[in-house]
Design an enzyme around this catalytic site. Structure first.
Site, PDB file in Angstrom:
ATOM      1  N   GLY A 233      -5.099  13.042   2.461  1.00  0.00           N
ATOM      2  CA  GLY A 233      -6.013  12.726   1.361  1.00  0.00           C
ATOM      3  C   GLY A 233      -7.054  13.817   1.224  1.00  0.00           C
ATOM      4  CB  SER A 234     -10.335  13.837  -0.400  1.00  0.00           C
ATOM      5  OG  SER A 234     -10.965  12.766   0.248  1.00  0.00           O
ATOM      6  CD  GLU A 253      -0.260  17.930   6.446  1.00  0.00           C
ATOM      7  OE1 GLU A 253      -0.663  18.734   5.571  1.00  0.00           O
ATOM      8  OE2 GLU A 253       0.604  18.219   7.291  1.00  0.00           O
ATOM      9  CB  CYS A 287      -2.301  18.737  -1.632  1.00  0.00           C
ATOM     10  SG  CYS A 287      -0.636  18.496  -1.064  1.00  0.00           S
TER      11      CYS A 287
HETATM   12  P1  NAP Z   1      -8.752  10.074  -0.915  1.00  0.00           P
HETATM   13  O1  NAP Z   1      -9.701   9.569  -1.909  1.00  0.00           O
HETATM   14  O2  NAP Z   1      -9.267  10.810   0.258  1.00  0.00           O
HETATM   15  O3  NAP Z   1      -7.905   8.803  -0.448  1.00  0.00           O
HETATM   16  C1  NAP Z   1      -6.855   8.925   0.483  1.00  0.00           C
HETATM   17  C2  NAP Z   1      -6.742   7.645   1.276  1.00  0.00           C
HETATM   18  O4  NAP Z   1      -7.932   7.482   2.053  1.00  0.00           O
HETATM   19  C3  NAP Z   1      -6.619   6.393   0.421  1.00  0.00           C
HETATM   20  O5  NAP Z   1      -5.743   5.485   1.059  1.00  0.00           O
HETATM   21  C4  NAP Z   1      -8.040   5.858   0.421  1.00  0.00           C
HETATM   22  O6  NAP Z   1      -8.109   4.477   0.217  1.00  0.00           O
HETATM   23  C5  NAP Z   1      -8.444   6.190   1.838  1.00  0.00           C
HETATM   24  N1  NAP Z   1      -9.887   6.202   2.059  1.00  0.00           N
HETATM   25  C6  NAP Z   1     -10.883   6.451   1.188  1.00  0.00           C
HETATM   26  N2  NAP Z   1     -12.085   6.337   1.807  1.00  0.00           N
HETATM   27  C7  NAP Z   1     -11.838   5.994   3.093  1.00  0.00           C
HETATM   28  C8  NAP Z   1     -12.646   5.726   4.226  1.00  0.00           C
HETATM   29  N3  NAP Z   1     -13.974   5.789   4.173  1.00  0.00           N
HETATM   30  N4  NAP Z   1     -12.049   5.412   5.389  1.00  0.00           N
HETATM   31  C9  NAP Z   1     -10.712   5.346   5.471  1.00  0.00           C
HETATM   32  N5  NAP Z   1      -9.886   5.584   4.435  1.00  0.00           N
HETATM   33  C10 NAP Z   1     -10.441   5.927   3.258  1.00  0.00           C
HETATM   34  O7  NAP Z   1      -7.662  11.013  -1.602  1.00  0.00           O
HETATM   35  P2  NAP Z   1      -6.794  10.742  -2.916  1.00  0.00           P
HETATM   36  O8  NAP Z   1      -7.667  10.883  -4.101  1.00  0.00           O
HETATM   37  O9  NAP Z   1      -5.962   9.510  -2.780  1.00  0.00           O
HETATM   38  O10 NAP Z   1      -5.769  11.951  -2.826  1.00  0.00           O
HETATM   39  C11 NAP Z   1      -6.087  13.210  -3.290  1.00  0.00           C
HETATM   40  C12 NAP Z   1      -6.374  14.160  -2.163  1.00  0.00           C
HETATM   41  O11 NAP Z   1      -5.316  14.163  -1.231  1.00  0.00           O
HETATM   42  C13 NAP Z   1      -6.488  15.594  -2.661  1.00  0.00           C
HETATM   43  O12 NAP Z   1      -7.553  16.236  -2.015  1.00  0.00           O
HETATM   44  C14 NAP Z   1      -5.162  16.204  -2.218  1.00  0.00           C
HETATM   45  O13 NAP Z   1      -5.202  17.587  -2.072  1.00  0.00           O
HETATM   46  C15 NAP Z   1      -4.932  15.503  -0.931  1.00  0.00           C
HETATM   47  N6  NAP Z   1      -3.511  15.551  -0.544  1.00  0.00           N
HETATM   48  C16 NAP Z   1      -3.129  16.334   0.506  1.00  0.00           C
HETATM   49  C17 NAP Z   1      -1.784  16.415   0.852  1.00  0.00           C
HETATM   50  C18 NAP Z   1      -1.306  17.242   2.011  1.00  0.00           C
HETATM   51  O14 NAP Z   1      -0.189  17.018   2.459  1.00  0.00           O
HETATM   52  N7  NAP Z   1      -2.076  18.184   2.497  1.00  0.00           N
HETATM   53  C19 NAP Z   1      -0.844  15.705   0.112  1.00  0.00           C
HETATM   54  C20 NAP Z   1      -1.278  14.926  -0.950  1.00  0.00           C
HETATM   55  C21 NAP Z   1      -2.614  14.843  -1.272  1.00  0.00           C
HETATM   56  P3  NAP Z   1      -8.488   3.858  -1.232  1.00  0.00           P
HETATM   57  O15 NAP Z   1      -7.426   4.333  -2.139  1.00  0.00           O
HETATM   58  O16 NAP Z   1      -8.481   2.403  -0.990  1.00  0.00           O
HETATM   59  O17 NAP Z   1      -9.848   4.414  -1.582  1.00  0.00           O
END
Ligand code: NAP
Length: 479
Positions: A233-234, A253, A287
């Site tokens: 995720g982020s 990741e 990503c």
């Molecule tokens: P995100 O907002 O960080 O959310 C990812 C996951 O984390 C979701 O399940 C979210 O749950 C959870 N989350 C949020 N706040 C949290 C907390 N305080 N504690 C624990 N878990 C928490 O990211 P996103 O918007 O879904 O995805 C986009 C990001 O992912 C981008 O930065 C992208 O580059 C990155 N990404 C990286 C890869 C890689 O392989 N490197 C692949 C794909 C995406 P909720 O949905 O319930 O908020």
């Protein structure tokens, strides 16, 4: 397989082999129409603790590698059989164009199949223990043992295959999983759980808990029975979790602001086709979407002349339409953030070469010039259908500009010459360097992961299994 045609039916969480209502629910809405596509039971801290308990319980009766492999193969087979329904589910909840959703579903088939293969050959090594005198009369070898219960948190943008990259290697390694999928896209993970059940995965090995992220995240961080947390995720959320989880392994990741470098001798047809496809697929929400395009100054006009018609030919619209290339971004706040970054860049002197406007309320694929390094469209991960073409004079300058980011996931160079290719491979500070290929390129067995703020691990079944197992040394004396 039910896709999402009955949004009023409650989607239950999957815990200890049961489908459970929690007394609370939330709605998943189509990013395209805004309609409710599913109503999902909401889990919190209590369910997370119960799920960890059930995962730990499951691991007390270990599955031998051949059974893990058989189950993974069966899951892979079921994913293949249900590929169309799964692609439609991804499309409905993520707004991912159906043709891209089909690619994701097909990749997930491979991720389970590859993991099954790894489960069958999971092995340690023989240690040359008698190489020093005290080792004489002994034999020694290592075995790989499962690390323990895995906590997994996944993002919205690959709701099936990024779950696969955690669950399939975990099962291959002999680890049970507590999964928290993204709240925007939990249904794909719940459908997967149903297929795992059908494939014969015993209760407790997989628990799927859509719900309160911070609450579930806290339990996964704090509960010592969870031995490894794997997060995609982020960067902000990921590094925040890691900073609080000092006593367990945390695999991250995270994001990127992917650069490509286009050298004077590059194949323009190839490089512009790659940009048109890989800056804008899934509206730039991968990503490794191409975001910064460094083009040798002498080529810029020709490059844009070839790129723009390809970008303008992309079909923007309903993700469920088989012909659509770009649908919506995931939600309104993200739409507004991208719009604001664009407006800010334009106000500071950036020029829109194509796009910048809307079609059916969706952002058109946008190419900018005249950007400067400090503009957010360049310095931060935009995660939207926007890329910037930036001229450079020397390769050193291009490599330095590409590296001038906190991120380091994947980067590319386009050239027909060996020397710049080798210099880029050595000089680009990224987890992978692609030569004449887009940074978005990935096959599921390769080691995939970033440096710097982009993460601290590699995914790909063989690499993830290494992370999810511990090496145990066995010494036999008295020989
Ligand atoms: P995100 O907002 O960080 O959310 C990812 C996951 O984390 C979701 O399940 C979210 O749950 C959870 N989350 C949020 N706040 C949290 C907390 N305080 N504690 C624990 N878990 C928490 O990211 P996103 O918007 O879904 O995805 C986009 C990001 O992912 C981008 O930065 C992208 O580059 C990155 N990404 C990286 C890869 C890689 O392989 N490197 C692949 C794909 C995406 P909720 O949905 O319930 O908020």
């Amino acid at each position: 397989m039910a896709i999402v045609e009955a949004p009023t039916t409650l989607e239950r969480i999957y815990l200890a082999g049961e489908w459970i209502e929690t007394g609370e629910s939330f709605e998943v809405r189509s990013p395209y129409t805004g309609d409710v596509v599913a109503t999902v039971a909401r889990a919190g801290a209590e369910e997370a603790r119960r799920a960890i308990e059930s995962a730990e319980q499951a691991m007390r009766e270990p599955l031998p590698p051949w059974r893990r492999a058989d189950i993974l193969e069966r899951i892979s087979q079921l994913l293949r059989e249900h590929g169309d329904g799964l692609a439609r589910t991804i499309c409905a909840e993520a707004g991912k164009p159906l043709k891209a959703a089909r690619v994701e579903a097909a990749r997930a088939v491979n991720t389970y199949r590859l993991s099954a293969g790894e489960a069958r050959r999971l092995t340690g090594e023989s240690i040359p223990i008698a190489g020093t005198q005290p080792g004489e009369g002994h034999a020694a070898w290592t075995v790989r043992v499962p690390i323990g219960v895995i906590g997994a948190i996944t993002p919205f943008n690959f709701p099936l295959n990024l779950v696969a990259h955690k669950l399939a290697p975990a099962l291959a390694a002999g680890c049970a999983v507590v999964l928290k999928p993204a709240s925007q896209t939990p249904v794909s993970a719940l459908r997967l759980a149903a297929l795992c059940e059908e494939a014969g995965l015993p209760a407790g090995w997989l628990n799927v808990l859509p719900g309160r992220a911070a609450e579930i995240g806290d339990v996964l961080v704090e509960d010592e029975r969870v031995r490894m947390l794997t997060f995609t995720g982020s960067a902000e959320v990921g590094w925040g979790l890691r900073s609080r989880a000092s006593r367990k392994k945390v695999a991250l990741e995270l994001g990127n602001a992917s650069p490509i470098v286009v050298e004077p001798d590059a194949d323009l047809k190839l490089s512009t086709s790659k940009v048109a496809t890989h800056a804008f697929s899934f509206a730039g929400q991968t990503c490794v979407s191409i975001q910064r395009v460094y083009v040798s100054r002498e080529l810029v006009d020709d490059f844009l002349a070839q790129l723009v018609p390809k970008v303008e030919a992309l079909r923007v619209g309903d993700p469920a339409d088989e012909a659509t290339d770009l649908g919506p971004v995931i939600d309104r706040p993200n739409y507004e953030r991208i719009r604001a970054w664009l407006d800010e860049a334009i106000a500071a002197g950036a020029e829109v070469v194509t796009g910048g406007n809307e079609e059916e309320g969706l952002l058109r694929p946008t190419v900018l010039t005249g950007v400067t390094p400090e503009m957010k469209v360049c310095s931060q991960e935009i995660f939207g259908p926007v890329c910037s073409v930036i001229p450079y004079d020397t390769l050193d300058e291009a490599l330095a500009a590409a590296n001038a980011t906190e991120y380091g996931l994947q980067a590319s160079i386009f050239t027909r010459s060996i020397e710049p290719a080798v210099r880029a491979a050595a000089g680009l500070e990224f987890g992978s360097v692609m030569i004449n290929e887009a940074p978005e390129w990935r096959v599921d067995q390769m080691p995939y992961g970033g440096t710097k703020a982009s993460g601290n691990t590699k995914e790909g079944p063989a690499y993830t299994i290494r992370e999810m197992t511990e090496e145990r040394l066995v010494v036999l004396g008295g020989l």
